[in-house]
Design a protein around this motif. Sequence first.
Motif, PDB file in Angstrom:
ATOM      1  N   MET A   1       0.847  -1.188   0.000  1.00  0.00           N
ATOM      2  CA  MET A   1       0.000   0.000   0.000  1.00  0.00           C
ATOM      3  C   MET A   1       0.893   1.253   0.000  1.00  0.00           C
ATOM      4  O   MET A   1       1.914   1.307   0.668  1.00  0.00           O
ATOM      5  CB  MET A   1      -0.897  -0.018   1.226  1.00  0.00           C
ATOM      6  N   LEU A   2       0.474   2.240  -0.718  1.00  0.00           N
ATOM      7  CA  LEU A   2       1.198   3.505  -0.771  1.00  0.00           C
ATOM      8  C   LEU A   2       1.085   4.245   0.559  1.00  0.00           C
ATOM      9  O   LEU A   2       0.039   4.218   1.202  1.00  0.00           O
ATOM     10  CB  LEU A   2       0.612   4.413  -1.853  1.00  0.00           C
ATOM     11  N   SER A   3       2.150   4.956   0.930  1.00  0.00           N
ATOM     12  CA  SER A   3       2.070   5.833   2.098  1.00  0.00           C
ATOM     13  C   SER A   3       1.183   7.020   1.744  1.00  0.00           C
ATOM     14  O   SER A   3       0.927   7.293   0.563  1.00  0.00           O
ATOM     15  CB  SER A   3       3.466   6.314   2.491  1.00  0.00           C
ATOM     16  N   ARG A   4       0.751   7.746   2.744  1.00  0.00           N
ATOM     17  CA  ARG A   4      -0.085   8.926   2.511  1.00  0.00           C
ATOM     18  C   ARG A   4       0.647   9.916   1.602  1.00  0.00           C
ATOM     19  O   ARG A   4       0.079  10.420   0.630  1.00  0.00           O
ATOM     20  CB  ARG A   4      -0.445   9.590   3.836  1.00  0.00           C
ATOM     21  N   LYS A   5       1.902  10.213   1.918  1.00  0.00           N
ATOM     22  CA  LYS A   5       2.664  11.176   1.118  1.00  0.00           C
ATOM     23  C   LYS A   5       2.800  10.717  -0.329  1.00  0.00           C
ATOM     24  O   LYS A   5       2.662  11.516  -1.254  1.00  0.00           O
ATOM     25  CB  LYS A   5       4.048  11.397   1.720  1.00  0.00           C
ATOM     26  N   ASP A   6       3.071   9.439  -0.529  1.00  0.00           N
ATOM     27  CA  ASP A   6       3.208   8.937  -1.901  1.00  0.00           C
ATOM     28  C   ASP A   6       1.880   9.007  -2.645  1.00  0.00           C
ATOM     29  O   ASP A   6       1.827   9.401  -3.810  1.00  0.00           O
ATOM     30  CB  ASP A   6       3.745   7.507  -1.901  1.00  0.00           C
ATOM     31  N   PHE A   7       0.796   8.657  -1.978  1.00  0.00           N
ATOM     32  CA  PHE A   7      -0.519   8.698  -2.624  1.00  0.00           C
ATOM     33  C   PHE A   7      -0.902  10.123  -3.010  1.00  0.00           C
ATOM     34  O   PHE A   7      -1.365  10.377  -4.119  1.00  0.00           O
ATOM     35  CB  PHE A   7      -1.588   8.091  -1.716  1.00  0.00           C
ATOM     36  N   ILE A   8      -0.680  11.050  -2.097  1.00  0.00           N
ATOM     37  CA  ILE A   8      -1.045  12.449  -2.344  1.00  0.00           C
ATOM     38  C   ILE A   8      -0.284  13.025  -3.525  1.00  0.00           C
ATOM     39  O   ILE A   8      -0.832  13.776  -4.328  1.00  0.00           O
ATOM     40  CB  ILE A   8      -0.783  13.294  -1.082  1.00  0.00           C
ATOM     41  N   TRP A   9       0.974  12.674  -3.652  1.00  0.00           N
ATOM     42  CA  TRP A   9       1.823  13.291  -4.669  1.00  0.00           C
ATOM     43  C   TRP A   9       2.059  12.402  -5.878  1.00  0.00           C
ATOM     44  O   TRP A   9       2.955  12.661  -6.675  1.00  0.00           O
ATOM     45  CB  TRP A   9       3.126  13.769  -4.036  1.00  0.00           C
ATOM     46  N   SER A  32      -1.553  19.190   6.408  1.00  0.00           N
ATOM     47  CA  SER A  32      -2.835  18.508   6.612  1.00  0.00           C
ATOM     48  C   SER A  32      -3.714  18.681   5.380  1.00  0.00           C
ATOM     49  O   SER A  32      -3.421  19.505   4.495  1.00  0.00           O
ATOM     50  CB  SER A  32      -3.549  19.091   7.829  1.00  0.00           C
ATOM     51  N   THR A  33      -4.800  17.963   5.344  1.00  0.00           N
ATOM     52  CA  THR A  33      -5.752  18.086   4.237  1.00  0.00           C
ATOM     53  C   THR A  33      -6.251  19.520   4.130  1.00  0.00           C
ATOM     54  O   THR A  33      -6.287  20.095   3.040  1.00  0.00           O
ATOM     55  CB  THR A  33      -6.927  17.118   4.442  1.00  0.00           C
ATOM     56  N   ARG A  34      -6.630  20.117   5.248  1.00  0.00           N
ATOM     57  CA  ARG A  34      -7.123  21.495   5.241  1.00  0.00           C
ATOM     58  C   ARG A  34      -6.047  22.460   4.743  1.00  0.00           C
ATOM     59  O   ARG A  34      -6.319  23.341   3.930  1.00  0.00           O
ATOM     60  CB  ARG A  34      -7.592  21.930   6.624  1.00  0.00           C
ATOM     61  N   ALA A  49      -7.764  13.488   1.655  1.00  0.00           N
ATOM     62  CA  ALA A  49      -9.063  13.180   2.254  1.00  0.00           C
ATOM     63  C   ALA A  49      -9.489  11.754   1.938  1.00  0.00           C
ATOM     64  O   ALA A  49     -10.006  11.049   2.814  1.00  0.00           O
ATOM     65  CB  ALA A  49     -10.110  14.171   1.755  1.00  0.00           C
ATOM     66  N   ILE A  50      -9.257  11.313   0.709  1.00  0.00           N
ATOM     67  CA  ILE A  50      -9.602   9.947   0.319  1.00  0.00           C
ATOM     68  C   ILE A  50      -8.738   8.953   1.094  1.00  0.00           C
ATOM     69  O   ILE A  50      -9.219   7.947   1.597  1.00  0.00           O
ATOM     70  CB  ILE A  50      -9.407   9.743  -1.207  1.00  0.00           C
ATOM     71  N   TYR A  51      -7.452   9.243   1.194  1.00  0.00           N
ATOM     72  CA  TYR A  51      -6.523   8.344   1.878  1.00  0.00           C
ATOM     73  C   TYR A  51      -6.873   8.234   3.364  1.00  0.00           C
ATOM     74  O   TYR A  51      -6.899   7.136   3.914  1.00  0.00           O
ATOM     75  CB  TYR A  51      -5.079   8.831   1.718  1.00  0.00           C
ATOM     76  N   ASN A  52      -7.133   9.366   4.002  1.00  0.00           N
ATOM     77  CA  ASN A  52      -7.414   9.370   5.438  1.00  0.00           C
ATOM     78  C   ASN A  52      -8.784   8.804   5.770  1.00  0.00           C
ATOM     79  O   ASN A  52      -8.983   8.266   6.850  1.00  0.00           O
ATOM     80  CB  ASN A  52      -7.288  10.784   6.006  1.00  0.00           C
ATOM     81  N   ASN A  53      -9.735   8.977   4.853  1.00  0.00           N
ATOM     82  CA  ASN A  53     -11.085   8.437   5.027  1.00  0.00           C
ATOM     83  C   ASN A  53     -11.672   8.799   6.396  1.00  0.00           C
ATOM     84  O   ASN A  53     -12.219   7.949   7.088  1.00  0.00           O
ATOM     85  CB  ASN A  53     -11.075   6.917   4.813  1.00  0.00           C
TER      86      ASN A  53
END
Length: 95
Positions: A1-9, A32-34, A49-53
Amino acid sequence: MLSRKDFIWTIGYDGPVAVVDKQAKQKYGDLSTRELAEKGLFRAAYSSAIYNNTGELQTVVDVYNKVSGESFTTSSPLDRLFGVFPVDVKRVMEL
């Protein structure tokens, strides 16, 4: 699974490889998402936001609507708007 940082970017895919924007990840990866949304980085904010759910999607929609003058809701086709779709990846390549 991708890390949050990898998924976002993630900026694209080469088969099962996620291609990640290394500079953006380093510069904005801890926001943060905000914070991403408030900086106008809506694709990254939506991805976060999708990653953090965790209900952060409403925050992204609210900030986007305020800036753009649109009236999207969390049930709008935001994945198409921002070009974010989950993909099964095996590894990450940073550019």
